[in-house]
Design a protein around this motif. Structure first.
Motif, short mmCIF file in Angstrom:
data_model
loop_
_atom_site.label_atom_id
_atom_site.label_comp_id
_atom_site.label_asym_id
_atom_site.label_seq_id
_atom_site.Cartn_x
_atom_site.Cartn_y
_atom_site.Cartn_z
N GLY A 26 0.79 -1.23 0.00
CA GLY A 26 0.00 0.00 0.00
C GLY A 26 0.82 1.27 0.00
N SER A 70 2.52 2.81 2.35
CA SER A 70 2.13 3.67 3.46
C SER A 70 2.80 3.18 4.72
CB SER A 70 0.61 3.67 3.64
OG SER A 70 0.23 4.40 4.79
N LEU A 81 1.38 3.55 7.69
CA LEU A 81 0.34 3.27 8.68
C LEU A 81 0.31 1.79 9.11
CD1 LEU A 81 -2.61 5.48 7.37
CD2 LEU A 81 -1.06 5.92 9.28
N LEU A 130 -6.03 -1.33 -0.76
CA LEU A 130 -5.05 -0.73 0.13
C LEU A 130 -4.83 0.75 -0.18
CD1 LEU A 130 -2.36 -3.56 0.43
CD2 LEU A 130 -4.04 -2.84 2.14
N LEU A 182 -5.66 3.57 2.57
CA LEU A 182 -4.51 4.22 3.17
C LEU A 182 -4.21 5.60 2.60
CD1 LEU A 182 -2.11 1.13 3.32
CD2 LEU A 182 -3.49 2.07 5.18
N HIS A 183 -4.84 5.97 1.47
CA HIS A 183 -4.47 7.23 0.82
C HIS A 183 -5.68 8.10 0.51
CE1 HIS A 183 -0.27 6.02 0.29
NE2 HIS A 183 -0.73 4.82 -0.03
N LEU A 224 -9.56 6.12 5.11
CA LEU A 224 -9.01 6.11 6.46
C LEU A 224 -10.11 6.05 7.51
CD1 LEU A 224 -6.12 8.73 6.12
CD2 LEU A 224 -5.90 6.26 6.41
#
Length: 294
Positions: free
Chosen positions: A86, A88, A90, A257, A261-262, A267
């Protein structure tokens, strides 16, 4: 056309590699459970005679040597898979936050296993002690032999054996040892010892009844655990459903993803879904544990 095929094939290879890495980590952590032993047998043909099985055991030994029992740190490499896919950070933060939770779960699991091992040691001690008494040994000598032959007692067994060897207060030593989790059956051994010494009653007969009661209790606990195995499987399926959903979305051509995540909506959905998933797993596990405690 060839370029399109190559572009489609690379993510598939990455997803397959990530899935294999996650499965390897899961098998390494849960190597002692029955489902993982079946999965390991399917993947390595038993894990003993084939070259693949030898490589599996060598790799697991290397991992155990590096981790030294700190299996909770596998949360970081597992979290790195969705982090890379992903793009990221996070998932890595979530993996770092999961480390203390995993440590707490592993400590509780280890404590439960040690408690059950000690309880089984008490049952074995009673059986060995009854056998030695019926063979004609004196109570103190029989206790020494039984302690040496029973597993799971550890240092507690040496303390009890020392009291029996040097003429100490054996019932008091047994009562003190019974305060340790899993050794509660030693309180019954102490009671039988006091009655036998005070009134001359047969110590072997009392310990034989105590052994039968402890074995019946252990058998009941095992039967209850077997009946609750289906419930624990349901909890595991609930835990894996979000992962399966992500895999299904990726297989259909979506990029879950990236969305999660973006993007702001993603989110929000990720945090909300994670909280609901955690609450659901906690509640389901609490229900099953309440059934085990009955």
């Amino acid at each position: 056309m060839t370029g399109d095929t190559a572009r489609v094939g690379v993510p598939d290879v990455v997803h397959a590699a990530a899935l294999c890495a996650a499965m390897a980590a899961w098998l390494a952590v849960m190597g002692g459970s029955r489902p993982s032993r079946r999965a390991r047998a399917l993947l390595t043909d038993g894990g003993e005679r084939t070259p693949g099985g030898e490589r599996w055991w060598r790799a697991r030994g290397w991992i155990e040597g590096r981790l030294r029992g700190r299996w909770e740190w596998l949360c970081l490499p597992v979290a790195s898979v969705p982090a890379v896919l992903g793009q990221s950070v996070l998932p890595l933060l979530a993996g770092a936050a999961a480390v203390p939770l995993a440590r707490r779960w592993l400590l509780k699991r280890r404590s439960r296993e040690e408690r059950e091992a000690r309880a089984n040691g008490v049952v074995d001690l009673c059986g060995a002690l009854v056998g030695e008494l019926r063979a004609g040994r004196e109570p103190g000598e029989a206790l020494l032999v039984a302690v040496r032959g029973s597993d799971g007692m550890g240092e507690t067994g040496f303390r009890v054996a020392a009291a029996a060897r040097f003429g100490g207060d054996v019932p008091r030593a047994l009562v003190q040892a019974a305060e340790i989790p899993g050794l509660g059956g030693l309180a019954g051994v102490a009671a039988c010892w006091r009655v036998a010494v005070g009134s001359g009653a047969g110590l072997a007969a009392g310990l034989g009844r105590l052994e039968s009661a402890l074995r019946a209790e252990r058998r009941q606990r095992d039967e209850l655990r077997a009946q609750l195995a289906g419930a624990w499987s349901t909890v595991g399926v609930l835990a894996l459903l979000p992962v399966l959903g992500l895999g299904l979305g990726a297989a259909l051509g979506a990029d879950p993803l990236t969305v999660l995540l973006h993007s702001t909506v993603g989110l929000v959905c990720l945090v909300t879904g994670g909280l609901l998933e955690a609450c659901g797993l906690f509640w389901a596990a609490r229900i099953v544990r309440s059934g085990e405690a009955v």
